[in-house]
Design an enzyme around this catalytic site. Sequence first.
Site, PDB file in Angstrom:
ATOM      1  N   ARG A  60       1.314 -13.058  -7.527  1.00  0.00           N
ATOM      2  CA  ARG A  60       1.446 -11.607  -7.370  1.00  0.00           C
ATOM      3  C   ARG A  60       0.721 -10.972  -8.548  1.00  0.00           C
ATOM      4  O   ARG A  60       0.275 -11.643  -9.463  1.00  0.00           O
ATOM      5  CB  ARG A  60       2.902 -11.153  -7.212  1.00  0.00           C
ATOM      6  CG  ARG A  60       3.963 -11.939  -7.861  1.00  0.00           C
ATOM      7  CD  ARG A  60       3.934 -11.932  -9.369  1.00  0.00           C
ATOM      8  NE  ARG A  60       3.847 -10.591  -9.908  1.00  0.00           N
ATOM      9  CZ  ARG A  60       3.376 -10.275 -11.100  1.00  0.00           C
ATOM     10  NH1 ARG A  60       2.894 -11.214 -11.914  1.00  0.00           N
ATOM     11  NH2 ARG A  60       3.338  -9.037 -11.528  1.00  0.00           N
ATOM     12  N   GLY A  61       0.619  -9.625  -8.482  1.00  0.00           N
ATOM     13  CA  GLY A  61      -0.185  -8.935  -9.493  1.00  0.00           C
ATOM     14  C   GLY A  61      -1.568  -8.687  -8.911  1.00  0.00           C
ATOM     15  O   GLY A  61      -2.186  -9.611  -8.362  1.00  0.00           O
ATOM     16  N   ALA A  62      -2.046  -7.440  -9.028  1.00  0.00           N
ATOM     17  CA  ALA A  62      -3.245  -7.038  -8.282  1.00  0.00           C
ATOM     18  C   ALA A  62      -4.477  -7.935  -8.509  1.00  0.00           C
ATOM     19  O   ALA A  62      -5.047  -8.470  -7.551  1.00  0.00           O
ATOM     20  CB  ALA A  62      -3.562  -5.580  -8.597  1.00  0.00           C
ATOM     21  N   ARG A 103      -1.189  -8.372   1.632  1.00  0.00           N
ATOM     22  CA  ARG A 103      -0.395  -7.315   0.956  1.00  0.00           C
ATOM     23  C   ARG A 103      -1.226  -6.031   0.984  1.00  0.00           C
ATOM     24  O   ARG A 103      -2.443  -6.083   0.765  1.00  0.00           O
ATOM     25  CB  ARG A 103      -0.038  -7.706  -0.487  1.00  0.00           C
ATOM     26  CG  ARG A 103       1.069  -8.757  -0.555  1.00  0.00           C
ATOM     27  CD  ARG A 103       1.614  -8.914  -1.960  1.00  0.00           C
ATOM     28  NE  ARG A 103       2.605  -7.905  -2.288  1.00  0.00           N
ATOM     29  CZ  ARG A 103       3.115  -7.768  -3.511  1.00  0.00           C
ATOM     30  NH1 ARG A 103       2.712  -8.548  -4.502  1.00  0.00           N
ATOM     31  NH2 ARG A 103       4.024  -6.850  -3.759  1.00  0.00           N
ATOM     32  N   GLN A 210      10.115  -9.043 -12.457  1.00  0.00           N
ATOM     33  CA  GLN A 210       8.831  -9.456 -13.048  1.00  0.00           C
ATOM     34  C   GLN A 210       8.842  -9.286 -14.569  1.00  0.00           C
ATOM     35  O   GLN A 210       8.135  -9.999 -15.285  1.00  0.00           O
ATOM     36  CB  GLN A 210       7.673  -8.631 -12.464  1.00  0.00           C
ATOM     37  CG  GLN A 210       7.282  -8.983 -11.049  1.00  0.00           C
ATOM     38  CD  GLN A 210       7.983  -8.110 -10.027  1.00  0.00           C
ATOM     39  OE1 GLN A 210       9.076  -7.608 -10.276  1.00  0.00           O
ATOM     40  NE2 GLN A 210       7.390  -7.948  -8.862  1.00  0.00           N
ATOM     41  N   ASP A 251      -1.956  -1.203  -9.436  1.00  0.00           N
ATOM     42  CA  ASP A 251      -2.344  -1.894  -8.196  1.00  0.00           C
ATOM     43  C   ASP A 251      -3.503  -1.190  -7.507  1.00  0.00           C
ATOM     44  O   ASP A 251      -4.263  -1.800  -6.765  1.00  0.00           O
ATOM     45  CB  ASP A 251      -1.156  -2.003  -7.252  1.00  0.00           C
ATOM     46  CG  ASP A 251      -0.221  -3.073  -7.768  1.00  0.00           C
ATOM     47  OD1 ASP A 251       0.587  -2.758  -8.654  1.00  0.00           O
ATOM     48  OD2 ASP A 251      -0.356  -4.229  -7.340  1.00  0.00           O
ATOM     49  N   ASN A 261       1.591   1.700  -8.899  1.00  0.00           N
ATOM     50  CA  ASN A 261       2.043   0.517  -9.657  1.00  0.00           C
ATOM     51  C   ASN A 261       3.486   0.238  -9.261  1.00  0.00           C
ATOM     52  O   ASN A 261       4.077   0.961  -8.441  1.00  0.00           O
ATOM     53  CB  ASN A 261       1.903   0.764 -11.165  1.00  0.00           C
ATOM     54  CG  ASN A 261       2.065  -0.519 -11.968  1.00  0.00           C
ATOM     55  OD1 ASN A 261       1.442  -1.544 -11.645  1.00  0.00           O
ATOM     56  ND2 ASN A 261       2.898  -0.513 -12.977  1.00  0.00           N
ATOM     57  N   LYS A 262       4.042  -0.808  -9.817  1.00  0.00           N
ATOM     58  CA  LYS A 262       5.388  -1.271  -9.467  1.00  0.00           C
ATOM     59  C   LYS A 262       6.392  -0.120  -9.413  1.00  0.00           C
ATOM     60  O   LYS A 262       6.379   0.755 -10.272  1.00  0.00           O
ATOM     61  CB  LYS A 262       5.807  -2.330 -10.500  1.00  0.00           C
ATOM     62  CG  LYS A 262       7.179  -2.931 -10.332  1.00  0.00           C
ATOM     63  CD  LYS A 262       7.427  -3.490  -8.966  1.00  0.00           C
ATOM     64  CE  LYS A 262       6.383  -4.479  -8.498  1.00  0.00           C
ATOM     65  NZ  LYS A 262       6.422  -4.701  -7.026  1.00  0.00           N
TER      66      LYS A 262
END
Length: 359
Positions: A60-62, A103, A210, A251, A261-262
């Site tokens: 995960r993570g852009a 995603r 995270q 993201d 973002n998150k």
Amino acid sequence: MNREEIEKKLLKEGSRVVPIRWEDRRLSLLDQRLLPSSETWTTYDDPDKVAHAITSMVVRGAPAIGITAAFGMVLAAFGLKGQPIETFKVNWLVLAKRMLEARPTAVNLRWAVHRLQAIVTSGNYRDVSRLARRLEQEALAIWYEDIMANITMGKHGQALLPAGAGILTHCNAGALATGGYGTALGVLRAAVSAGKGIRIFADETRPWLQGSRLTAWELLQDGIPVTIVIDSAAGYLMRKGDIEAVIVGADRIAANGDVANKIGTYGVAELARANGIPFYVAAPTSTIDLDTPSGETIPVEERAPGEVTSFAGHPVAASGAAALNPVFDITPNDLVTAIITEKGIIRPPYRESLYAILT
Ligand code: MRU
């Protein structure tokens, strides 16, 4: 660069963790769902399984999902190698479409797959084996460029952080979320290397944790102290004077500077503004999407409610309660003090400054 060279380069910069391996034309991913309890690597040779690994948060993570998707599409190419070029293209594009759906929010996935797609559709290759090898080179380039961008971003961004400052970060925008080194955490690593003596606070980041699982783990791997706080502690700490800057990853950054973002990032940004604290976003230019005019049109992923009502298989909510699980939010550009990229520090007005660095 091969794996040893990448790891040597990152180690020189004080960063040990690399979440992706590409060896003997097979992709291995460090399963981030299991950290910090277990360091388990899974190997993939099938693009659909790679897409599933992205959807299910193994990786995960852009930037990391962009790089992973690129290698997934290289696996697709080697898997289709026996086919005539025109059949190859049709089948590769079908697999690419499925990869693009893994995603929706992080634009890096689309950006990386489209970089490979441009080579497939260019018409420059009649020989499928040569084309597959060319795609492999491109995926490796995407990976190395990401690492180098992170290191450069670190050097630019650390200059913004005062010595001894308390810095809050949200989610994991570190080595684990990228090809290595990290965006927001890359800036913090560079500040630590520069002897700034900063104090890092990591939001826990419900519901996937995270912050407490991944950010804390990877900083400790590099010997960097970190203090975990629950998400709702941010305002209290800012008002008390413990936080002098906030830094997060992204993201997707829209053409007007709105930042996806998150989930929770927007709240932290509002609190930073209310407390007169700078709010920085660190992201490579691959995260900037000039085709998306503003945050309003960024697709925000919603995941299963069960991720909120239970954790690691254990219920943490009253049975029968409904739950909503949007996993990103949009921070409006007027809350963003500056965007740190590998091309330099970008400041408002973002529509002009983002366009200027990308064109
Ligand atoms: O749902 P995740 O864990 O993929 O969300 C990740 C984030 O929101 C990160 O902050 C973002 O991708 C930047 S990573 C350099």
